[in-house]
Motif scaffolding. Sequence first.
Motif: not given
Length: 540
Positions: A476-492
């Motif tokens: 779940a943490v991995s998928e959430a990280s990928a989601y926010i990176q794909a949503s414009g937070f590439e450095r997150a």
Amino acid sequence: MKPGLLLFLLLFSFAGACRAEPIDLAGQWYQQGNPWSYSGQPSLRDEGLRKISGVALTGGHFLFEADFVIPKGAHYVLDFKNTSIIGHYRHFVFDENHRLVARFEGGIESHSHNPFFLRHARQIDLAPGQYRLISELSSPFFLAAAEPYLDELSHYRQAIKASNVLTLVGLGVFIGLGIYYAALAASRRRMAEGMYALFILGNLLFNSCALLVCSDVLGTHMIYLVSVPILFSNMAYIGFVMALLDIRREDHPYLHRAGMAALIVLGTFLLIAAILPQWSLEMVRYGVGVFLLYGLTAGIVRALRGNVSARFYLVANGVFFVLGTTAITLSHVAGLYTLYVEHVGLLAVAVEVILLALVLAYQFGQVHQEREAALKKLEYSQNLARTDSLTGLANRLALGLDLPALPRCGSLTFVDLDNLKYYNDQLGHDRGDQLLRMFAQRMVTLLGDKANLYRVGGDEFAITSADGNVSFVERAVSEASAYIQASGFERAGASAGTAMAQECESLNELLHLADTRMYEAKRERKQTAPTTQVPLFTAS
């Protein structure tokens, strides 16, 4: 229809049912003095007795002589009208030849059998002719003017039904509400309900004795049950009013002083009754006037000052004031025979008891509503204290409260968002807040009801899993990280560390271990080139 009007109509219907065409016995009353005593002679006119207009309400020994004519032979009933409070009586009926044809006795203090329920009546069979009645009354007090009369048996049996029903219903109201409010007072420990229960008890004893329930049903012939309990009941009513209307010395000094003065006056009446028992019922009458006046005054003052309970109480007391004043000022009930002054008083108190029960119910409802509102406010405050205002997640306080319930097989995961400071410093805190909310919302969706998510501060989150499914939490943490990176937070990104409950001896150790592993994972991520795949988790 208003309750007061309905009750007046009810009284009118009872009165109508009691109307009769009996034989009024117009005669002469005498005051018996010592050492003379009546010994069955057919005439009192030559006995040198003092003539009076009627019995004195403060009691004594009285004789009544009346001549009457019976137009037709029938079964008749000899009874008293206006009042049933008679200590002891004897009836002697003579024919025109001065022969004794009937002799009866009874009264509250008498152990003679009453053939008519709740009545002093005695049946007598009379042939047409002229008769003389001599009645002897001995009583420590009277509530009203006791006057003998005759009625045909068939009519009398029908006429007494309405007032007997009133007696039983009124006493039933007292018993039911008295028990209820006594239990309520014991459980809630409130003075208002306790004083109210005592007020009802005093009136129950008074009316049960006065209307012959005690003597006919319970075999109790203590006539002072008529006066003594009601003296205490009057005092209880003052205490009830002061408690109901929240009359305290510091808030309402004048009303409080008036209430204490009323209690002193009623206490004085009680002392007078103990010294002069023949005046005890008169003290009751004056005492009712005192508490009626105080209740009406207190109700008006408190209602004018905005007390809602006082407004409802004022309505109840206003009805009682009219009926109660009528009851304590009546000396006879004109045109009625089987409806007594005691019945009027019973109706007055029954109305008051019912209406005051509604006032107490309203006040109890208000207290319940205020308590519910306070509980909701407290619950809201607690939820607010346990909720992160930015993300809507449970916060560190909530985590501390929930952790003791984590099973030994469960797990605790700390998560740290990478580069939140970059977004706050370079793009503003609104952008950083957006990152936090987006990550939190995505994690809630991914975790569902299989794990709980908390924001413990800044860029840190915590996850508890009751079954210790670390792989599910990691995914779940991995998928959430990928989601926010794909949503414009590439450095997150996110770094996480997990500790199993069974690894630790205490909650502090569990928190420390999860936090340590999370920071180990974070250091590894910072020391590794961006192209190198580094696990998000450190779980061991």
